[in-house]
Design a protein around this motif. Structure first.
Motif, short mmCIF file in Angstrom:
data_model
loop_
_atom_site.label_atom_id
_atom_site.label_comp_id
_atom_site.label_asym_id
_atom_site.label_seq_id
_atom_site.Cartn_x
_atom_site.Cartn_y
_atom_site.Cartn_z
N MET A 1 0.85 -1.20 0.00
CA MET A 1 0.00 0.00 0.00
C MET A 1 0.88 1.24 0.00
N ASN A 2 0.39 2.30 -0.65
CA ASN A 2 1.13 3.56 -0.63
C ASN A 2 0.70 4.42 0.55
N THR A 3 1.32 5.58 0.66
CA THR A 3 1.07 6.46 1.81
C THR A 3 -0.41 6.78 1.98
N ILE A 4 -1.06 7.18 0.91
CA ILE A 4 -2.47 7.59 1.00
C ILE A 4 -3.35 6.42 1.41
N GLU A 5 -3.09 5.24 0.86
CA GLU A 5 -3.89 4.06 1.21
C GLU A 5 -3.72 3.69 2.67
N ILE A 6 -2.49 3.77 3.16
CA ILE A 6 -2.24 3.43 4.57
C ILE A 6 -2.95 4.41 5.49
N GLU A 7 -2.83 5.72 5.21
CA GLU A 7 -3.48 6.71 6.07
C GLU A 7 -5.00 6.55 6.03
N ASP A 8 -5.55 6.33 4.85
CA ASP A 8 -7.01 6.17 4.73
C ASP A 8 -7.49 4.93 5.47
N LYS A 9 -6.67 3.89 5.48
CA LYS A 9 -7.07 2.65 6.14
C LYS A 9 -6.90 2.72 7.66
N CYS A 10 -5.84 3.40 8.13
CA CYS A 10 -5.45 3.29 9.53
C CYS A 10 -5.74 4.51 10.41
N SER A 11 -5.91 5.68 9.80
CA SER A 11 -6.13 6.88 10.63
C SER A 11 -7.62 7.13 10.81
N ILE A 12 -7.94 7.83 11.89
CA ILE A 12 -9.34 8.20 12.15
C ILE A 12 -9.74 9.27 11.13
N PRO A 13 -10.86 9.11 10.45
CA PRO A 13 -11.21 10.00 9.32
C PRO A 13 -11.81 11.34 9.75
N PHE A 14 -10.98 12.17 10.39
CA PHE A 14 -11.45 13.49 10.82
C PHE A 14 -11.46 14.51 9.68
N PHE A 15 -10.69 14.26 8.63
CA PHE A 15 -10.46 15.29 7.61
C PHE A 15 -10.96 14.86 6.23
N ASN A 16 -11.40 15.84 5.47
CA ASN A 16 -11.60 15.65 4.04
C ASN A 16 -10.25 15.93 3.38
N LYS A 17 -9.44 14.92 3.27
CA LYS A 17 -8.05 15.11 2.86
C LYS A 17 -7.92 15.38 1.37
N LEU A 18 -6.92 16.19 1.04
CA LEU A 18 -6.54 16.37 -0.35
C LEU A 18 -5.77 15.12 -0.80
N PRO A 19 -5.87 14.72 -2.04
CA PRO A 19 -5.14 13.54 -2.52
C PRO A 19 -3.66 13.85 -2.75
N LEU A 20 -3.02 14.36 -1.71
CA LEU A 20 -1.61 14.77 -1.79
C LEU A 20 -0.82 14.13 -0.67
N SER A 21 0.32 13.56 -0.99
CA SER A 21 1.23 13.06 0.02
C SER A 21 2.51 13.89 -0.07
N ILE A 22 2.64 14.84 0.84
CA ILE A 22 3.75 15.79 0.80
C ILE A 22 4.95 15.20 1.53
N GLU A 23 6.08 15.15 0.83
CA GLU A 23 7.28 14.51 1.36
C GLU A 23 8.30 15.49 1.91
N LYS A 24 8.42 16.67 1.30
CA LYS A 24 9.43 17.62 1.76
C LYS A 24 9.00 19.03 1.38
N GLY A 25 9.70 20.01 1.96
CA GLY A 25 9.40 21.40 1.66
C GLY A 25 10.64 22.26 1.80
N GLU A 26 10.58 23.41 1.16
CA GLU A 26 11.65 24.41 1.29
C GLU A 26 11.04 25.77 1.01
N GLY A 27 11.13 26.66 1.96
CA GLY A 27 10.53 27.99 1.78
C GLY A 27 9.02 27.89 1.61
#
Length: 396
Positions: A1-27
């Protein structure tokens, strides 16, 4: 399973999540796991005040984590990192606020302020305002002036009253000998970037003082240069009893806090409040780095100037799209674009997302922009260009 599938399966569904798995950021930019770059105009809900992965933060995390992260016996022992942060607060807090306690979040800070205001006053009632937002604990949800955050959790905490924001007469009508505190945001953020009228806060302060009622100013979203001054109430002659803080304070690292006057501190007793972390060394080291950077680099003035420029750019955009946009308002880098209807706001929000611009949609028809405080004019222009194109593509 990928990141989104794991979170959707295992986390409590409090959010209407965007279909984005953000890995890193800068500025002001973030990248998903596929390497696609997005422009973040939300600053993680107003939190990443210095942008993503700023060296001030990463260096503080590395250096302090090599020393100690959590004190033995937590708040029962002293901490050089905490003392250094407290000393910095003594230099930046509004007049009359001299004592500070650190929490993990803004909700915890507000919860504690409400609890302590009742304790030290011996009174029970708290007045809040319509469209306010003070947190998601049961106490702070009960203090939030939006039914959608309260009704589904009945029974909520009792003794909360709500009046229209900026309505002094309504507040007067509710103040009495049972009122422990009034809790106010200088600018209602989640409520739609509703700005207090000139003299409103000062008059509220005077009314509270006359009624021996404590004033709690919630600067969780507006504090730490977000509105073009260190705190939104800077420069206003107020008697503030509690000031609550969080979000930009840690630049993305979880930390909050509240400050009180000496009068309040004198009425607080040992054991009235506490916590497991209460300013653990790691959080304090990061917050010190962030706040010291804001102070030493005069970020408040920078935010004021780029905020004025941004409002002008958005005002010019509104002139071309006045059939779609009702109003542009804001202060510093806390800005709202209010659309005439929710459908149009939603369409623009979605089109921006498709073009990799991340915005916040609140109150159904308000798009909120609150990016990193050190966003450059070039970067802001880039974001506004995407926003403008989204407007043009969604004209009804």
């Amino acid at each position: 399973m990928n990141t989104i599938e794991i979170e959707d399966k295992c986390s409590i569904p409090f959010f209407n999540k965007l279909p984005l798995s953000i890995e890193k950021g800068e500025g002001v930019y973030v990248w998903d796991e596929n390497g696609n770059r997005y422009f973040d105009m939300t600053a993680g809900w107003g939190v990443t005040s210095l942008g993503h992965a700023h060296p001030v933060i990463t260096d503080a995390v590395c250096e302090q984590s090599k020393k100690i992260i959590q004190n033995p016996s937590s708040g029962l022992t002293y901490s050089p990192a905490r003392a250094r942060l407290l000393d910095l607060f003594s230099q930046i807090l509004p007049r009359g606020l001299t004592r500070v306690f650190f929490s993990n979040s803004g909700a915890e800070a507000n919860d504690a302020a409400l609890k302590l205001a009742r304790k030290v006053s011996g009174r029970t009632d708290v007045i809040s305002t319509n469209l306010s937002f003070h947190g998601r604990t049961i106490s702070t949800a009960s203090a939030t002036g939006q039914a959608k955050h309260r009704a589904k959790f009945n029974p909520v905490m009792p003794n909360y009253k709500f009046v229209p924001y900026n309505d002094l007469e309504a507040l007067k009508s509710q103040l009495d000998e049972n009122t422990a505190a009034v809790i106010l945001e200088p600018i209602q953020g989640e409520g739609g970037v509703n700005i207090s009228l000139v003299d409103y806060l000062k008059q509220v302060s005077e009314l509270c003082e006359q009624n021996a009622t404590y004033l709690i100013i919630d600067e969780v979203q507006t504090g730490f240069c977000r509105t073009g001054s260190m705190f939104a109430i800077d420069g206003i002659d107020l008697k503030v009893d509690f000031l609550t803080m969080a979000k930009g304070m840690g630049g993305g690292f979880p930390i909050g806090g509240f400050a009180v006057s000496e009068e309040i501190a004198a009425k607080i007793e040992k054991g009235d409040h506490g916590g497991t972390y209460c300013g653990n060394p790691l959080a304090c080291a990061v917050a010190y780095g962030v706040i010291n950077y804001l102070k030493e680099n005069n970020v408040a003035d920078y935010v004021h100037n780029i905020g004025e420029w941004t409002l002008q750019q958005l005002t010019d955009i509104r002139k071309k799209h006045h059939d779609q946009i009702d109003e542009i308002r804001g202060k510093g880098l806390l800005v709202a674009v209010q659309f005439k209807d929710a459908e149009q706001a939603g369409a623009v929000y979605q089109k921006c997302l498709e073009n990799r611009l991340l915005l916040n949609l609140t109150q159904e028809r308000i798009i909120r922009l609150f990016p990193s405080l050190i966003i450059t004019k070039k970067e802001m222009s880039e974001g506004l260009e995407i926003f403008n194109k989204a407007l043009e593509l969604t004209v009804q």
